[in-house]
Design a protein around this motif. Structure first.
Motif, mmCIF file in Angstrom:
data_model
loop_
_atom_site.group_PDB
_atom_site.id
_atom_site.type_symbol
_atom_site.label_atom_id
_atom_site.label_comp_id
_atom_site.label_asym_id
_atom_site.label_seq_id
_atom_site.Cartn_x
_atom_site.Cartn_y
_atom_site.Cartn_z
ATOM 1 N N PRO A 389 0.804 -1.238 0.000
ATOM 2 C CA PRO A 389 0.000 0.000 0.000
ATOM 3 C C PRO A 389 0.827 1.273 0.000
ATOM 4 O O PRO A 389 0.393 2.290 -0.534
ATOM 5 C CB PRO A 389 -0.826 -0.127 1.290
ATOM 6 C CG PRO A 389 -0.902 -1.595 1.550
ATOM 7 C CD PRO A 389 0.402 -2.157 1.086
ATOM 8 N N GLN A 452 -9.405 12.267 2.572
ATOM 9 C CA GLN A 452 -8.620 11.121 3.031
ATOM 10 C C GLN A 452 -8.806 9.920 2.097
ATOM 11 O O GLN A 452 -7.837 9.210 1.785
ATOM 12 C CB GLN A 452 -9.031 10.760 4.463
ATOM 13 C CG GLN A 452 -8.355 9.517 5.024
ATOM 14 C CD GLN A 452 -6.868 9.673 5.216
ATOM 15 O OE1 GLN A 452 -6.351 10.789 5.161
ATOM 16 N NE2 GLN A 452 -6.160 8.562 5.427
ATOM 17 N N ARG A 453 -10.003 9.668 1.651
ATOM 18 C CA ARG A 453 -10.226 8.557 0.727
ATOM 19 C C ARG A 453 -9.519 8.791 -0.610
ATOM 20 O O ARG A 453 -9.026 7.846 -1.229
ATOM 21 C CB ARG A 453 -11.730 8.362 0.503
ATOM 22 C CG ARG A 453 -12.439 7.665 1.649
ATOM 23 C CD ARG A 453 -13.795 7.171 1.229
ATOM 24 N NE ARG A 453 -13.698 6.218 0.115
ATOM 25 C CZ ARG A 453 -14.746 5.682 -0.499
ATOM 26 N NH1 ARG A 453 -15.969 6.016 -0.119
ATOM 27 N NH2 ARG A 453 -14.584 4.847 -1.488
ATOM 28 N N ARG A 456 -5.904 7.812 -0.307
ATOM 29 C CA ARG A 456 -5.674 6.361 -0.308
ATOM 30 C C ARG A 456 -5.893 5.736 -1.680
ATOM 31 O O ARG A 456 -5.440 4.619 -1.918
ATOM 32 C CB ARG A 456 -6.609 5.688 0.691
ATOM 33 C CG ARG A 456 -6.401 6.096 2.142
ATOM 34 C CD ARG A 456 -5.039 5.732 2.637
ATOM 35 N NE ARG A 456 -4.896 5.974 4.068
ATOM 36 C CZ ARG A 456 -3.744 5.994 4.709
ATOM 37 N NH1 ARG A 456 -2.613 5.810 4.032
ATOM 38 N NH2 ARG A 456 -3.701 6.224 6.008
ATOM 39 N N ARG A 469 -5.394 0.585 -5.414
ATOM 40 C CA ARG A 469 -5.336 0.807 -3.963
ATOM 41 C C ARG A 469 -6.548 1.610 -3.518
ATOM 42 O O ARG A 469 -6.971 2.549 -4.208
ATOM 43 C CB ARG A 469 -4.053 1.551 -3.588
ATOM 44 C CG ARG A 469 -3.893 1.795 -2.079
ATOM 45 C CD ARG A 469 -2.636 2.602 -1.796
ATOM 46 N NE ARG A 469 -2.719 3.941 -2.380
ATOM 47 C CZ ARG A 469 -1.697 4.785 -2.455
ATOM 48 N NH1 ARG A 469 -0.516 4.416 -1.996
ATOM 49 N NH2 ARG A 469 -1.851 5.984 -3.000
ATOM 50 N N SER A 475 -5.356 0.875 4.334
ATOM 51 C CA SER A 475 -5.392 0.799 2.874
ATOM 52 C C SER A 475 -5.120 -0.631 2.453
ATOM 53 O O SER A 475 -4.509 -1.414 3.190
ATOM 54 C CB SER A 475 -4.365 1.742 2.243
ATOM 55 O OG SER A 475 -3.069 1.469 2.734
#
Length: 542
Positions: A389, A452-453, A456, A469, A475
């Motif tokens: 990740p 934040q998403r 990731r 990912r 993650s």
């Protein structure tokens, strides 16, 4: 009595009755749970009527006895035969089922040994097949020599050779860096090599990194808070309540610093109990975990009471999933799943009503072993596709993805708080200002969650494979060879059409992988190249 010939029809051990009775119990639990609760609630109402109470107890006894009766009948109607090139199973009471399972369709052989099986030298064998969502061939509580003969028959018909794939061309190998795995035995990549062995300290790490840790801690706190004197335990619980009251009065007489320390001690005690429970669960499931590589086959063994053995061939693996939560990130460790065809994620499998195939799970490993398993399981394909990740080779998607997520969260917030305001207007809630305050406070929280998403989200690809990912606090990376793809589509929302973006959706035999908000030209080029690799590959996808 002479042992049966390999080609004769055979029956499972009588202890398999527990297996069939357990299946009936699960079915009844889902179907009759709502009916059993009212029956139990009626008992105090009819205890003064001996006739009605006797009938009710007779009904409850019949319900409890039914699984064993049905299980015994199902066991009597179950038989199997190990032929030269296939496994034949006959089962069913009213509805007869004849299962003809060729060995060439088998993609995994899983063995479980419950405490009862281990006591009497029995095993339960499950054969996972391609093209089926649930495990088709299952032989409960059979003799160990019969299971070995079945394994030899399957492996003899489906030999797997290690080494690079012929005719596909190897990609440039990615550099492997980072710390070593917990207790990794590196004796080469030859036959019968032990790749990983986990010890007691690793069980503590697995328990600490468990997703159920916070849930168990909250549950312990709620149970301690809800503890009230009952009817049958009045003396004990009243003494506890008196102790709690005296502790509360002593707590209020303490200073501010002492109160903070005592509160921290209580929280630490709850966390300690939760950690003890999750570590115990880790020992039960992953005790003495060993991962072996045997000429293109991967075999994992683990379990304290019930021992599990999962065998998966490298050509059958469709996707690798490497995840890392907050605790695993702190420990610099990862969790890996190797999904064969028709498998689902383990979390989905636990809540599913059907019995899904076992997934090869490595609960704790380091970054170098993760990269090595990617190379071995993909048979030297997609060697430049990152599976970690935190890899720098993963590209981020377009920042417009933040706007799309924020809009989605905003619609949810409007629905939730709009309903609360309507209830407040109807007099259910007294303070409309409190609802408006939390609504305003949730807007920046939703924007932060969308950002934040987006951080990731990422993807990477080479000439042989693709990785995606995703995550929020933690993650995970899902990687797969391109030739395993069953379908690839490109979709565009109105926002994506205005910004020249698109979402790539790839369907595998084990699930769907999505790469959102990438350049439209890149998405279409990837789709066309994936379909080209699928059509031009001369190798089997499973």
């Amino acid at each position: 009595m002479n042992p049966p010939n390999p080609g004769d029809w055979q029956r499972s051990s009588p202890f398999a009755l527990l297996f069939f009775a357990g299946n009936v119990v699960r079915i009844l639990a889902r179907a009759m749970l709502g009916a059993l609760i009212p029956l139990i609630a009626i008992i105090p109402l009819v205890r003064d009527d001996p006739g009605a109470l006797g009938i009710l107890l007779l009904v409850l006894g019949a319900v409890l006895l039914l699984p064993f009766v049905v299980g015994a009948v199902q066991w009597a109607c179950f038989k199997f035969r190990i032929a030269g090139d296939r496994l034949l199973i006959r089962k069913g009471v009213l509805k007869k089922t004849a299962l003809d399972l060729p060995y060439e369709r088998v993609q995994g052989i899983n063995v479980r040994r419950s405490p009862v099986d281990r006591l009497f030298g029995l095993v339960t064998v499950t054969l996972d097949t391609s093209g089926s969502v649930q495990a088709e061939g299952k032989l409960p509580s059979i003799k160990t020599e019969v299971a070995h003969r079945l394994q030899r028959s399957v492996t003899a018909l489906r030999p797997v050779l290690g080494g690079p794939a012929a005719g596909e061309g190897d990609s440039a190998a990615a550099g492997a860096s980072g710390s070593a795995a917990p207790v990794e035995a590196r004796s080469g990549v030859g036959r019968d090599s032990v790749l990983l062995r986990l010890g007691s300290a690793d069980m503590v790490r697995i328990g600490l990194a468990s997703r159920n840790f916070i849930f168990v801690a909250a549950l312990v706190g709620v149970l301690t808070d809800l503890l009230q004197p009952g009817d049958s335990l009045d003396p004990i619980l009243e003494a506890i309540e008196a102790g709690v009251d005296s502790a509360a009065s002593a707590f209020t007489s303490l200073g501010a610093l002492a109160q903070v320390g005592l509160a921290a001690a209580v929280i630490a005690s709850i966390a300690g109990v939760a950690l003890l429970l999750t570590v115990t669960a880790a020992f039960l499931r992953h005790h003495n975990f060993t991962l072996q590589h045997d000429g293109g086959r991967f075999r994992s063994r683990a379990g304290l009471l019930t021992q599990r053995e999962v065998v998966v061939e490298a050509p059958k693996i469709q996707q690798l999933t490497v995840s890392q939560g907050l605790v695993l990130r702190w420990l610099r460790r990862y969790r890996l799943y190797a999904l064969p065809a028709a498998a689902v994620s383990p979390d989905a499998g636990r809540v599913s009503a059907v019995e899904v195939p076992d997934v090869l799970e490595v609960p704790l490993l380091g970054d170098r072993l993760a990269e090595e398993l990617r190379s071995l399981m993909f048979e030297r394909e997609a060697t430049a596709v990152p599976v970690l990740p935190g890899s720098l080779g993963l590209k981020r998607v377009s920042p417009h993805y933040i706007r799309a997520l924020a809009l989605r969260y905003a619609l949810v917030l409007v629905a939730v708080f709009g309903t609360l305001l309507l209830l407040a207007g109807a007099g259910v809630f007294a303070r409309t200002s409190t609802i408006l305050f939390w609504w305003a406070a949730s807007i920046p929280a939703a924007a932060l969650a969308a950002w934040q998403r987006w951080r990731r989200q990422g993807y990477a690809y080479d000439r042989d494979g693709l990785a995606s990912r995703s995550g929020f606090l933690g993650s995970e990376v899902k990687a797969f060879p391109l030739r395993k793809v069953q379908s690839a589509t490109v979709r565009q929302s109105p926002l994506q059409r205005r910004k020249g973006l698109a979402t790539l959706r790839v369907q595998l035999a084990c699930g769907r992988i999505t790469v959102p908000y990438i350049d439209r030209r890149v998405a279409r080029a990837l789709r066309d190249y994936i379909l080209y690799r699928v059509e031009s590959s001369r190798r089997r996808w499973h």
